[in-house]
Design an enzyme around this catalytic site. Structure first.
Site, PDB file in Angstrom:
ATOM      1  N   ASP A 167       2.458  77.081   8.679  1.00  0.00           N
ATOM      2  CA  ASP A 167       2.196  78.503   8.925  1.00  0.00           C
ATOM      3  C   ASP A 167       3.343  79.088   9.733  1.00  0.00           C
ATOM      4  O   ASP A 167       3.150  79.688  10.783  1.00  0.00           O
ATOM      5  CB  ASP A 167       0.863  78.665   9.659  1.00  0.00           C
ATOM      6  CG  ASP A 167       0.407  80.117   9.688  1.00  0.00           C
ATOM      7  OD1 ASP A 167       0.959  80.930   8.939  1.00  0.00           O
ATOM      8  OD2 ASP A 167      -0.507  80.438  10.476  1.00  0.00           O
ATOM      9  N   ASN A 173      10.912  85.760  20.635  1.00  0.00           N
ATOM     10  CA  ASN A 173      10.116  86.825  20.038  1.00  0.00           C
ATOM     11  C   ASN A 173       9.833  87.994  20.969  1.00  0.00           C
ATOM     12  O   ASN A 173       9.799  87.835  22.189  1.00  0.00           O
ATOM     13  CB  ASN A 173       8.747  86.267  19.604  1.00  0.00           C
ATOM     14  CG  ASN A 173       8.831  85.291  18.465  1.00  0.00           C
ATOM     15  OD1 ASN A 173       9.226  85.639  17.364  1.00  0.00           O
ATOM     16  ND2 ASN A 173       8.451  84.043  18.720  1.00  0.00           N
ATOM     17  N   GLU A 207       4.672  74.499  18.025  1.00  0.00           N
ATOM     18  CA  GLU A 207       5.020  75.916  18.144  1.00  0.00           C
ATOM     19  C   GLU A 207       6.338  76.018  18.905  1.00  0.00           C
ATOM     20  O   GLU A 207       6.462  75.491  20.008  1.00  0.00           O
ATOM     21  CB  GLU A 207       3.922  76.677  18.884  1.00  0.00           C
ATOM     22  CG  GLU A 207       4.243  78.108  19.244  1.00  0.00           C
ATOM     23  CD  GLU A 207       4.622  78.944  18.039  1.00  0.00           C
ATOM     24  OE1 GLU A 207       5.722  79.541  18.063  1.00  0.00           O
ATOM     25  OE2 GLU A 207       3.846  78.982  17.067  1.00  0.00           O
ATOM     26  N   ASP A 256      10.696  72.869  17.089  1.00  0.00           N
ATOM     27  CA  ASP A 256      10.814  73.314  15.710  1.00  0.00           C
ATOM     28  C   ASP A 256       9.999  72.381  14.813  1.00  0.00           C
ATOM     29  O   ASP A 256       9.981  71.159  15.009  1.00  0.00           O
ATOM     30  CB  ASP A 256      12.279  73.295  15.284  1.00  0.00           C
ATOM     31  CG  ASP A 256      12.457  73.575  13.808  1.00  0.00           C
ATOM     32  OD1 ASP A 256      12.395  74.753  13.415  1.00  0.00           O
ATOM     33  OD2 ASP A 256      12.629  72.603  13.043  1.00  0.00           O
ATOM     34  N   GLY A 257       9.310  72.938  13.830  1.00  0.00           N
ATOM     35  CA  GLY A 257       8.420  72.144  12.996  1.00  0.00           C
ATOM     36  C   GLY A 257       9.113  71.010  12.271  1.00  0.00           C
ATOM     37  O   GLY A 257       8.625  69.872  12.234  1.00  0.00           O
TER      38      GLY A 257
END
Length: 534
Positions: A375, A249, A332, A357-358
């Site tokens: 989320d 990011n 996260e 990774d979720g």
């Protein structure tokens, strides 16, 4: 093989040119994704535009390079093109973000649909096509200069292709895992521009020519290095507490007297917020706090909570403030965000966060939770693997009896078959009870899902036991806005989940709504009236 300077009499330098050209192309491609992400997101759509644009540039470069080498087999022409490409790439950090903003400002008043695609494509064409077109001339030109006789032509071309491929492989890994996380996108462009500049420098020094070109190029590179040495994408901001990049990011932290805000990839959005007075945020986190009250047979403070997409931990912080020391853990994917959460957002050290990774996390653990919050959706960048039937079945398998899943859906579309409808229909396919609440003053909706048909009545009972007046009022508002969802047939699966296209439709709608006001001013009062309105 073409006669030339001493450095070309050995094919090693030609192979090195091929190697570093391939490396630079991939580095520029990856740098392009990071340059565009803060303005257009990092979705598959944007990646498709980047790859497609670069392939166009390379194809045209291949055609031109071959014809140019046949007409005039002078290696100096190739290394002049490399020199120009190096200076252009070095200039991208200095002027690229201004070009992107300028193109977006021009198009936003003239494009009524597919704004993201058109604006991103136009930015790529202006910024990246020319230097990559020049680098696309390298392979056919070097093939012309390297082939000494027909008996060795296959071997020579094969070696050139191998060097280009190996360079491309290294150029893929180095920016992603080394230069961008450690020194940023701007310096990454400068590093690879410098490599190309050195290649041209070696050639022209060996040839004893091009002194003027080298001097001008070196001066331009130096100016670009000074002007472009910046990790700031939000050049109009002056009060940022933090701005930087991670593997995943672009990250921005903005602090005011009342709050601390995190934005990621898209500059004009809030991904996490911390209220300094530690009250309610007025955002979707407040509505999501209804989930622990919906769990039948358990007090909220006794619930175990898993947050997929922990961010800076706003939801965890609020739950612990209002419900006591709940058992909360987060997942996260970006460890830099977790570090920012500890530094700027006061996420307690005792709240564990797994960097993963979720969905992969759910596949790796057997633990069950009373509440699972999803989320992980951010503007148009919705991970398809966390939006499908298969994923929600996996979430359901990790919920305890009467457990509740809460999902933050952040794009509210009005057309039939919009993103939220797809998500809600998919979740309704998996869970027996689904209800949603509109988040006042935003495009968010909170979705609550469970197999317990008494989920809403549990919330109403739990709300009566709350002692905090603010939380009670918030839960009253949430309860009154909850509506049971009537499912349709818009289903997402691992095999078919067009989340980027669905998200783009909502983005177009939102942009249209925001711009309509300013379009009216421009049509009635012209440019002067528009400028006065800001």
């Amino acid at each position: 093989m073409v006669d030339g300077p001493k450095v070309l009499r050995n094919k090693i330098f030609l192979y090195l040119t091929e190697f570093f050209a391939g490396m630079s192309v991939m580095a520029v491609e990856l740098g392009a994704s990071r340059l565009l992400a803060p303005y257009f997101s990092s979705s598959q759509i944007v990646w498709t535009i980047i790859i497609g644009t670069i392939m166009i540039a390379m194809a045209l470069g291949n055609i031109y390079g071959g014809r140019s080498a046949d007409r005039n087999p002078d290696p100096g022409r190739l290394y002049t093109r490399i020199l120009i490409a190096a200076v252009w790439i070095a200039a991208i950090p200095a002027v690229g973000k201004y070009i992107i903003v300028g193109i977006s400002a021009l198009l936003i008043f003239s494009v009524s649909s597919n704004f993201l695609i058109i604006a991103a494509f136009a930015a790529c064409m202006v910024i990246f096509v020319f230097p990559l077109f020049l680098l696309g001339t390298v392979t056919p030109s070097l093939a012309k200069y390297s082939v000494g006789n027909l008996e060795e032509s296959g071997k020579t071309v094969g070696n050139l292709g191998a060097f280009n491929t190996v360079g491309s492989i290294i150029g893929t890994f180095v920016p992603t895992f080394v230069t961008i996380p450690s020194v940023g996108t701007s310096v990454t462009f400068l590093i690879f521009a410098g490599i190309l500049l050195v290649l041209a420098l070696i050639y022209f020094i060996s040839a004893g020519a091009g002194k003027g070109r080298l001097a001008v190029s070196g001066l331009c590179f130096l100016l670009c290095s000074i002007l472009g040495y910046s990790d700031s994408f939000a050049f109009w901001e002056s009060n940022l507490a933090y701005e930087g990049e991670s593997v995943y990011n672009y990250l921005q932290v903005k602090e005011s007297n009342r709050s601390v805000i995190l934005s990621t990839n898209v500059l004009f959005g809030v991904q996490s917020i911390y209220m300094k007075e530690q009250g309610l945020t007025g955002m979707y986190y407040d509505y999501a706090m209804a989930a622990p009250l919906m769990v039948e047979g358990k007090n909220p403070e006794d619930c175990s909570v898993l947050i997929l997409g922990m961010g800076t931990g706003t939801y965890a912080t609020q739950c612990r403030k209002y419900f006591g020391d709940m058992e909360i853990e987060g997942v996260e994917i970006d460890d830099r965000i977790t570090a920012l959460a500890r530094e700027y957002f006061y996420l307690p050290e005792e709240v564990p966060v797994t960097t993963y990774d979720g969905r992969a996390f759910l596949n790796a653990v057997d633990k069950k939770y009373d509440v699972i919050m999803v989320d992980a959706y951010q503007d148009i960048t919705i991970p398809f693997q966390m939006s499908s039937i298969e994923f929600f079945y996996l979430v359901k398998a990790h919920l305890a009896e009467n457990g509740v899943m809460v999902v933050n859906m952040n794009m509210r579309g009005s057309d039939e078959g919009n993103m939220n409808q797809y998500l809600a229909d998919t979740i309704s396919y998996v869970f027996g009870e689904v209800c949603m609440a509109e988040v006042s003053g935003s495009t968010n909706r909170e979705l609550f899902a469970s197999d317990n048909p008494d989920m809403i009545s549990c919330l109403e009972k739990g709300r009566q036991l709350l002692t905090d007046e603010n939380l009670y009022a918030m839960m009253e508002r949430t309860t009154s806005s909850l509506e049971r969802y009537i499912p349709g047939e818009y289903i997402l699966t691992d095999d078919r989940a067009p989340v980027e296209l669905l998200g783009m439709r909502v983005i177009d709608e939102l942009i249209g709504e925001e711009v309509a006001y300013y379009k009216g001013i421009y049509e009635n009062e012209g440019l002067e009236g528009l400028l006065n309105s800001f």
